[in-house]
Motif scaffolding. Sequence first.
Motif, PDB file in Angstrom:
ATOM      1  N   ILE B 137       0.845  -1.193   0.000  1.00 51.74           N
ATOM      2  CA  ILE B 137       0.000   0.000   0.000  1.00 51.74           C
ATOM      3  C   ILE B 137       0.887   1.253   0.000  1.00 51.74           C
ATOM      4  O   ILE B 137       1.854   1.320   0.750  1.00 51.74           O
ATOM      5  CB  ILE B 137      -0.970  -0.001   1.214  1.00 51.74           C
ATOM      6  N   GLY B 138       0.570   2.190  -0.853  1.00 56.73           N
ATOM      7  CA  GLY B 138       1.219   3.493  -0.790  1.00 56.73           C
ATOM      8  C   GLY B 138       0.543   4.326   0.274  1.00 56.73           C
ATOM      9  O   GLY B 138      -0.669   4.248   0.448  1.00 56.73           O
ATOM     10  N   ARG B 139       1.338   5.087   1.017  1.00 62.18           N
ATOM     11  CA  ARG B 139       0.761   5.866   2.126  1.00 62.18           C
ATOM     12  C   ARG B 139       1.098   7.346   1.975  1.00 62.18           C
ATOM     13  O   ARG B 139       2.247   7.699   1.770  1.00 62.18           O
ATOM     14  CB  ARG B 139       1.335   5.386   3.461  1.00 62.18           C
ATOM     15  N   SER B 140       0.072   8.159   2.118  1.00 59.75           N
ATOM     16  CA  SER B 140       0.353   9.589   2.261  1.00 59.75           C
ATOM     17  C   SER B 140      -0.186  10.003   3.615  1.00 59.75           C
ATOM     18  O   SER B 140      -1.241   9.539   4.039  1.00 59.75           O
ATOM     19  CB  SER B 140      -0.283  10.394   1.132  1.00 59.75           C
ATOM     20  N   HIS B 141       0.586  10.841   4.311  1.00 59.74           N
ATOM     21  CA  HIS B 141       0.234  11.267   5.666  1.00 59.74           C
ATOM     22  C   HIS B 141       0.179  10.080   6.633  1.00 59.74           C
ATOM     23  O   HIS B 141      -0.477  10.155   7.667  1.00 59.74           O
ATOM     24  CB  HIS B 141      -1.117  11.986   5.699  1.00 59.74           C
ATOM     25  N   GLY B 142       0.823   8.979   6.285  1.00 66.56           N
ATOM     26  CA  GLY B 142       0.757   7.796   7.136  1.00 66.56           C
ATOM     27  C   GLY B 142      -0.544   7.033   6.975  1.00 66.56           C
ATOM     28  O   GLY B 142      -0.792   6.052   7.674  1.00 66.56           O
ATOM     29  N   ILE B 143      -1.375   7.485   6.067  1.00 68.23           N
ATOM     30  CA  ILE B 143      -2.685   6.874   5.842  1.00 68.23           C
ATOM     31  C   ILE B 143      -2.653   6.128   4.516  1.00 68.23           C
ATOM     32  O   ILE B 143      -2.062   6.607   3.547  1.00 68.23           O
ATOM     33  CB  ILE B 143      -3.785   7.968   5.804  1.00 68.23           C
ATOM     34  N   HIS B 144      -3.288   4.976   4.488  1.00 65.47           N
ATOM     35  CA  HIS B 144      -3.333   4.213   3.252  1.00 65.47           C
ATOM     36  C   HIS B 144      -3.918   5.057   2.124  1.00 65.47           C
ATOM     37  O   HIS B 144      -4.962   5.687   2.292  1.00 65.47           O
ATOM     38  CB  HIS B 144      -4.204   2.960   3.435  1.00 65.47           C
ATOM     39  N   ALA B 145      -3.240   5.014   0.980  1.00 63.38           N
ATOM     40  CA  ALA B 145      -3.739   5.776  -0.166  1.00 63.38           C
ATOM     41  C   ALA B 145      -4.044   4.799  -1.300  1.00 63.38           C
ATOM     42  O   ALA B 145      -5.106   4.178  -1.306  1.00 63.38           O
ATOM     43  CB  ALA B 145      -2.708   6.815  -0.580  1.00 63.38           C
ATOM     44  N   GLU B 146      -3.112   4.633  -2.226  1.00 60.52           N
ATOM     45  CA  GLU B 146      -3.354   3.693  -3.322  1.00 60.52           C
ATOM     46  C   GLU B 146      -2.184   2.718  -3.399  1.00 60.52           C
ATOM     47  O   GLU B 146      -1.112   2.969  -2.869  1.00 60.52           O
ATOM     48  CB  GLU B 146      -3.506   4.478  -4.636  1.00 60.52           C
TER      49      GLU B 146
END
Lengths: 432, 432, 432, 432
Positions: B137-146
Amino acid sequence: MIPRYSRPEMTDIWSPETRFGIWLEIETLAAEAMENLGQIPPGVTAAVRKRGGFDVNRIDEIEREVKHDVIAFLTSVAEHVGEEASFLHKGMTSSDVLDTCLSVQLVRAADLLVTGIDRLLTALEKRAREHKLTPTIGRSHGIHAEPTTFGIKLATFHAEFQRARARLLLAREEVATCAISGAVGTFANIDPRIEAHVAKSLGLSIEPVSTQIIPRDRHAMYFATLGVIASSIERLATEVRHLQRTEVLEAEEFFSAGQKGSSAMPHKRNPVLTENLTGLARLVRSAVTPALENVALWHERDISHSSVERGIGPDATIHLDFALHRMSGVIENLVVYPDSMLRTLESMGGLHNSQRILLSLVEHGVSRDDAYRLVQRNAMRTWGGEGPLLDLLKKDPDVSSKISDAELEALFNLDYHFKQVDTIFERVFGTA
Amino acid sequence: MIPRYSRPEMTDIWSPETRFGIWLEIETLAAEAMENLGQIPPGVTAAVRKRGGFDVNRIDEIEREVKHDVIAFLTSVAEHVGEEASFLHKGMTSSDVLDTCLSVQLVRAADLLVTGIDRLLTALEKRAREHKLTPTIGRSHGIHAEPTTFGIKLATFHAEFQRARARLLLAREEVATCAISGAVGTFANIDPRIEAHVAKSLGLSIEPVSTQIIPRDRHAMYFATLGVIASSIERLATEVRHLQRTEVLEAEEFFSAGQKGSSAMPHKRNPVLTENLTGLARLVRSAVTPALENVALWHERDISHSSVERGIGPDATIHLDFALHRMSGVIENLVVYPDSMLRTLESMGGLHNSQRILLSLVEHGVSRDDAYRLVQRNAMRTWGGEGPLLDLLKKDPDVSSKISDAELEALFNLDYHFKQVDTIFERVFGTA
Amino acid sequence: MIPRYSRPEMTDIWSPETRFGIWLEIETLAAEAMENLGQIPPGVTAAVRKRGGFDVNRIDEIEREVKHDVIAFLTSVAEHVGEEASFLHKGMTSSDVLDTCLSVQLVRAADLLVTGIDRLLTALEKRAREHKLTPTIGRSHGIHAEPTTFGIKLATFHAEFQRARARLLLAREEVATCAISGAVGTFANIDPRIEAHVAKSLGLSIEPVSTQIIPRDRHAMYFATLGVIASSIERLATEVRHLQRTEVLEAEEFFSAGQKGSSAMPHKRNPVLTENLTGLARLVRSAVTPALENVALWHERDISHSSVERGIGPDATIHLDFALHRMSGVIENLVVYPDSMLRTLESMGGLHNSQRILLSLVEHGVSRDDAYRLVQRNAMRTWGGEGPLLDLLKKDPDVSSKISDAELEALFNLDYHFKQVDTIFERVFGTA
Amino acid sequence: MIPRYSRPEMTDIWSPETRFGIWLEIETLAAEAMENLGQIPPGVTAAVRKRGGFDVNRIDEIEREVKHDVIAFLTSVAEHVGEEASFLHKGMTSSDVLDTCLSVQLVRAADLLVTGIDRLLTALEKRAREHKLTPTIGRSHGIHAEPTTFGIKLATFHAEFQRARARLLLAREEVATCAISGAVGTFANIDPRIEAHVAKSLGLSIEPVSTQIIPRDRHAMYFATLGVIASSIERLATEVRHLQRTEVLEAEEFFSAGQKGSSAMPHKRNPVLTENLTGLARLVRSAVTPALENVALWHERDISHSSVERGIGPDATIHLDFALHRMSGVIENLVVYPDSMLRTLESMGGLHNSQRILLSLVEHGVSRDDAYRLVQRNAMRTWGGEGPLLDLLKKDPDVSSKISDAELEALFNLDYHFKQVDTIFERVFGTA
């Protein structure tokens, strides 16, 4: 950003109007590529080009509501363009717009800074040539050492700012990249050819791989470079401050007719511009550490870099730009006192030639130890105030029996020190 | 310099033996040039080459007496060479030797650092290719993104260290200069051809103009570059630390069989190497500010830079060298858990595909607003724990009436996200 | 740590022997408390006190195997003590020992630094009193302003180092805490009374709440304080460097009889100690940023601070300690030239009194504008080299008709400027 | 200063209106003292109090002409007051006004920052008490260690911000001084009693000795303190960011009803406030180095500090003030998930109790080695996914023969870890 240390050319780069203008340019170019690839209906780009626009106050208003700057911008654009606007930004992520825009701004800032360096280089060369053979004492540790020329002094700064220019071009190249790669940078929803088109149109390279954002080691290198250039400004400012201090007064910042240093003391002309530049150098350098701390973002991205860049982006470039021009003005108008330089040079009674006397005595057959003793006993007397070294040497039979007065005088000839000035000028300026 | 964070290859560069050895090399090369120019008697160079040497303890002993390191060195050399040594150093100033030596040391250090980067690049490419299509999983802001792949993650670091390598070569070039120009840099007592000979023999450029010393903006740029590279190490170290945390555990630093994290808790494997690297990055970066402060020396030179460089010269290069190799080891031996990555990826019940569903519904004729509502109501249920998004969509008649199960399943196909991996790999590694 | 800039008193604090000695002290005190509480068998403490010891080489050997420094230490201790050693460290975590030990070391370092400041304060007061009324020109912007005394100059530094001393005591207090609270700081396996006992015995406070480790904001404040003190040293060093420059030469670093600045130029006495101190200030300050970056550890703790502290802990304290003593020596032995100061003061022909003349003319009924004009026309002539201002004023009928020669002379009396020296000395030193 | 990261209460302190208002207050108070001492005519103060005022635009206009801010200000005041204004500023130097004004501004800023810290302390205590016994796993190195409570976590921050508060009060005291001592600080033209009066009226201390300006080590200490506090904010922000990451999700920044993290993914709530705070911490810290570089001014003063302070003065205080309130808001509204914390805690199958089992087995007569082996073989199975540790231990006859099921269950009781929570709360908050 401190308004009094800014020039409009640079502040304009960081205005909301400029920023949103670049955003619109990016979105339009991306739409153009999508249209060419048949991914959005024909006519969208033409519509945006024709009716495209935005309203800064309206964007602020919308952002307060939706708390998202790119959405606010797109909404405002849509209010101008109409329904074709719905095809803008397709498959893109906000960072695609924000980061590519920052690249454009930093590139423009670099270009403007190069102009400032060029002005400074021109001033330094002009004044260096003017004073190519103006003798002045060279100082190490703040203590008189051997003669040099004021032109050589300035040449050292010219060489340093040539390096600054080269570094700035490299720093510009570091940040001159475009990323249009979608969420987490996989191009899942956007064709890499769109990135290629936008990059080419904006004069940028494509970012080989992005993690949603353009990697911040690039920006760190950029700001570190500004910090080094600021330090070079500090060196030049420090030199002027030293030359202007009352006891030296070999050069001065220009004082306009009306300007007053002090109400009644005519000597009170303070080097306030170069003191100010010393402080500005500290300010510009203060961007380096946060820029380095911005590199280690979490995973594919976090947004901790953003607030930092809202500060250091404008601040460091605006203050450095201002500093380069203020420094240029100081050099262009620097009041140089060759007489004072010569007086200083001679104030030590010719002691700076002691090494040459020593070598000459040895060449005339005196043992090194004896030669050393002879030189030193006369040098000590000069230092003690008994007269110029040349006079004392002529009167010292142990010396005059070895070296004729004419030869002694030749050993005190300043030109000896300047025989390689042409070589140095050729190296620095290309021609002597 | 902290011994436990050092490798002998780099510490050797900074040993007294190496330093004095380079000094002797510089003095010998300068004598050779003088001899060729007929400025000193023939045979001096040969004598120095034959009998030249020095004794570190003896130099220390003499320095305690005369308080001058170069004189102490020359005295020790004379004790080995004999009277020919008296022709060494003629017309030179101490800085000619000291600064040219520092250039040689910094160049050697840069070369060694390049080796470290190359090892890291090799490791990153090997592991990136190994996990080219390992979904994560790619994460932005430590949150799952795409979704992305672990190979792409590593590719971003490869690209970053390619830039680090290029920067290091530029930094090396910055300091690869030789100055043999005598007191205050005027060549009054030394022929510029001597400088040219020494420079060429040592693989350095001549310094176009020196102020007795090699200007410190060069060194500032060098250390600033090390600071940027250290920050890139911190980014990679931070990534590993995140991946190893208990709740993620998608990858781990290698643990040797005998190594124990905790006496009884088998999961207690701490990412101590990358935590250590995070700290080392801070240490290396701490050299940047003093290096910047070293630029603005007074007049032709002051010696305030010297104590700083005695610290940061060895420290920054030794610690960064160690860090590059420790980082390389971490990547070479990184234990990667693809299953865990997949589990994490799927833990959100397929929510990361919501954007694709939305677009598909629109393509199937649903209005954007309706599509949004349909997706969100199902996404909220998945988020609430009622089941994977795909299952819920299939069961939602408003959706299934528009999109067939097969189509829906296709929309959840991970490969969609990876179709440009080859493009990215080609960009980063040259070949897919 | 750079050996030549170190004193054994401070390096001893950071030696392995000292560190392990403090560890043993902490473990023994903790055991004592446990024994008093009946948590371990009676006699353990006595046995450790009697046979306790360790072997640094042995610890290194074990650490290479187990990769854990505290375990290696305990093993070595057990080899000396015997089986009672198995009761040591019960319920404790490594950080309890490591962090409390670091507190002890930083406290001892602070105490030693206070000694250095005290030596400097003594030197400053002695020389300030010696030159309490030695006139010297006060300079702003490097330009002559109004007279002051050399004693007042030194008093400003005394006041600054009084503040440095007070800050250091506060910094000492910041780190003077003891944490013996077990894993994650909950006291789950260790009684808080044990912490209280160890803290009291070591002269530390208890840490109110620890997250396994002593929080690093304390250490950040400590190193930031060292950075401020280093900056004050730089200010004093800069002053001496300015005073020693050839054109000023109002004071000089002491030169020993045998010391040579230059072979033949007797004036070539370089302010090498204060230049060196300027560089050392930069080095000490370089600890501040990494110490600030050490604060934001992850969750209850990560170990990224450790490598940083292995560097900055010894380096910053050792270099600052050395700097304080070097600075003290410079002040104690400073060669002051009151004649030179007076000559400098008078070199402007009395222009620094222009403001007083102006005020006096106004008091004698001249309008402010006229008075200004009268003063300036004479000041300009003095500045132009036509003679001392007093002489010109006496000869100017427009002035002499208003102010008698005796009055004019009184206006040039230096004592006017020094009437508050007692006040200032009382404020700074307690007595005039 | 970045407007979006500012609050009007703090920006007001740095407005031109406020600054000139403080200048007028200083001049008026000084005049009052002079009047009381009979040094200026009676009635001046009353006139200034009655008609005193200034016009910011007019001051700007005059400054452009005379290039001196204090003269421009006095001229504008005179235009309001009339001829009594000519008695203002008598014997004073510009720095007397500028530096004392800066003290007042920094003191006011400190007071406002204390308010921010107090808000944060209140929020931390409230939430800590609310979650005093909310179990959560303690983590070292990002790896699960032993249980703690969320209240203790917050208590560590409370203790840290108590220290921040105390430091801020000390920093306030550092800069709370008043200097009215005339050119070069000798009181030659101004009575020290005037300084005393102004200081007392403004709630400041007198500066014991000034070198024309208030010494900059004071300001360096002030900004260094802000840097430490910013780092503590970064630690708290980092904790929240960790807790909010998808895999942990034990707490979240509050999301308003209308706020959208992502159009379709309901889990996409990014910790943008704490990411932003991480960046703001970097910005505030960036003031520390230039403040340290500002200390070593030349001789009695140079003005290089001024441009730096025009930047860092407002920037560091405004951004820190904003950060304290943003951080307070985050804590006040933090959405805490105790269930999630418990789930995380239990996710390791009880492995965090392994040490307690080991100790219990030893107490039940098992040798240490055997006990270790028994615990580890079961722990490895739990780690391998074969079931909770408690279940496995019950089924292991070698364990169950020594420890009853009831006893084993007691060993897994969480309360064991929390028995000292009251102690910790008493230490931190004064009451449990």
